[in-house]
Each structure stands twice: as C-alpha cells, then as structure tokens.
Enzyme design. Sequence first.
Site, PDB file in Angstrom:
ATOM      1  N   ASP A  23      72.761  56.224  16.921  1.00 15.57           N
ATOM      2  CA  ASP A  23      72.766  56.036  18.370  1.00 15.57           C
ATOM      3  C   ASP A  23      73.370  54.654  18.616  1.00 15.57           C
ATOM      4  OD1 ASP A  23      72.163  55.374  20.992  1.00 15.57           O
ATOM      5  OD2 ASP A  23      70.054  55.927  20.874  1.00 15.57           O
ATOM      6  N   GLU A  25      59.168  46.222  13.373  1.00  8.95           N
ATOM      7  CA  GLU A  25      59.397  47.576  12.868  1.00  8.95           C
ATOM      8  C   GLU A  25      59.742  47.559  11.384  1.00  8.95           C
ATOM      9  OE1 GLU A  25      61.830  51.510  14.265  1.00  8.95           O
ATOM     10  OE2 GLU A  25      63.031  49.742  13.769  1.00  8.95           O
ATOM     11  N   ARG A  79      72.908  58.894   8.658  1.00  2.00           N
ATOM     12  CA  ARG A  79      73.401  60.244   8.939  1.00  2.00           C
ATOM     13  C   ARG A  79      73.733  60.392  10.422  1.00  2.00           C
ATOM     14  NH1 ARG A  79      69.932  63.255  11.890  1.00  2.00           N
ATOM     15  NH2 ARG A  79      67.806  62.465  12.000  1.00  2.00           N
ATOM     16  N   CYS A 109      67.160  58.560  10.253  1.00  2.77           N
ATOM     17  CA  CYS A 109      68.559  58.358  10.659  1.00  2.77           C
ATOM     18  C   CYS A 109      69.228  57.373   9.701  1.00  2.77           C
ATOM     19  CB  CYS A 109      68.624  57.848  12.088  1.00  2.77           C
ATOM     20  SG  CYS A 109      67.982  59.024  13.302  1.00  2.77           S
ATOM     21  N   TYR A 146      59.671  57.026   7.507  1.00  3.99           N
ATOM     22  CA  TYR A 146      60.241  55.984   6.655  1.00  3.99           C
ATOM     23  C   TYR A 146      59.271  55.321   5.684  1.00  3.99           C
ATOM     24  CZ  TYR A 146      64.170  56.239   9.939  1.00  3.99           C
ATOM     25  OH  TYR A 146      65.213  56.675  10.707  1.00  3.99           O
TER      26      TYR A 146
END
Length: 299
Positions: A204, A65, A201, A181, A129
């Site tokens: 999880d 990723e 921000r 995020c 992103y």
Amino acid sequence: MNRARHPEDQYLDLLRRLIDRGSRRMDRTGVGTLALFGEQMRFELSAGFPLLTTKKVYYRQALYELLWFLSGDTNIRPLLANKVHIWTDWPLARYRKETREEISHDAFERRVLEDEAFAARWGDLGPVYGKQWRRWETKDGREIDQIARLVESIRKNPTSRRLLFTGWNVGELERMALPPCHMTYQYFVADGKLSGLLFQRAADTMLGLPWNLFEGALLIHMLAQQCELTPGELIWQGGDVHLYVNHIVQAEEQLRREPRPWPTLRILRKPDSLFDYHVEDFEFSGYDPHPHIKADVAV
C-alpha cells in the site's frame, strides 16, 4: 534549474508511475487500486535514515509496531496501550460479524484495554508476524525462533546465503487476520556492512510503504549494532505495488512537495539482545517533514 536527486525521489517516482501507468484493478477491499508489478528502491543508510519528508510519518507508532513484532505478540492490546491503532479494524470487523453488535471503534478499543479476557478473545490477530518471526511451529510440535537464529547466523556465518526470515507460513495463512504483506527479509554482509532486502508481496504505497521502509531500515540498524557491523543498504522490492484510488488526490498533493534532508538515527544504548530495545533507545535528529496527509485505510 533542476535540483539534485534526493533518495526520496525514488518513492515519489513510484507514486507518479502508479498514477500515470498503473493498471486499474478491483481488490479484496472493494476500493480499487492502480497497480504495478515488480518494483524496487535502494537506500544507502549512510546517506540518512529513510523516513519520508514529503509528508509527516508518525514513526514513533511504527517503532512500537516493530518492537511488538519482535516481541512475538499477536494481540493488539499492547499496541493500543501505546496509542497505535492501525491493527484495530481487523479484529473489530470480526467482532461485529460474529456478535452482530454494532460497537463503535473507540468503544471496542476501550474494552480491549480495560478487559483482559475480552482482549484475549477478541484482540488477537491470529498467527501474524510476531508468531511466525519468533514461534514458527514445526510439524513435530517444536517452535523455531527465526530472529534469534538470524542473529546467531550473522555473527557466526556472515557469508551464509541463508540469512533470512519469513512470515509466509502457508499452513497458517487462513487463521491470520491479514496474511503478511512484508513477508520475507534477507541479509548480506560484506566489508563490515550489513545490508537488508525486504520483499513485499503487496504494498500500500500511500499508507503502508512509508512504515515498511522505516521498519526495514531500523531493523538493519538494530541487527548491525547487535552483530558489531555497520548499516549498509536497504533494498526494497514489491510484488503487487498499488495505490488505492481513494488516495490519488493525496498522492498528487505529496508529489507537489520537495523532499527535505533525511534525519539521522542514533541508538542510545546497546541492549543485551535484539529483543531488549525500548522506544526510548532511538533518537532521530533533524526530522523536518511537510505536514501529514490524511488518507483512509482500506480494510
């Protein structure tokens, strides 16, 4: 007899605070969370690589990723080709909503992999992103490569207070499958060491945060190698830090486990640029985690 503090205890302490003191809130997913505001953890990278051991983290997928982000890509097709499935739910939900076809998760992924035109239409996540990191669009139509600029700035002006990049492009948030995020990264050079601060921000804690710590630390290692520096510290800061209520049982299970020694990272070669790394360039030694803990993603 109490054991010595382990760096991972910061993460476990955060889980415990969320369970004991988190504010119960309803969220956009409809699942609900326990949340705290304004949390911080600090990890000295010379003490080991921050890859959680109280549950197995599939770090190879996180590695794919991060390299995908750095490539500037925004389509899930290359992720699926490398068995990374964490982004599928968002384009799948859009496809089902717009076409009203009740296609299965697996069938949707197969179509993305097998049909290039279908992937181009339905596999793209919008300007997420990678787009913002590598191709931020200016008002006059130019594109800014924030990451290339960052590398150049670290090399040429290491005491700058502008060693940062962000994905929070206000003008394009509505076109993103999910607004960033982990949104802003800043770097600091001192005594030949490169440290990084990652601001999220929204975090999880059970599912996303272990990957975020891994990717934030790995990016420091990569930047340090490219700029001939030593990895320093990873500082993580969270705004809305939350534990989904359907993850409480899993978090309690993780809290019953004791951390094991963190692994070490060895980068096997130095590519010509930050954008030329491959998964095979990274070797993690000594990773001996507790078993994986399954938890569902809230979409």
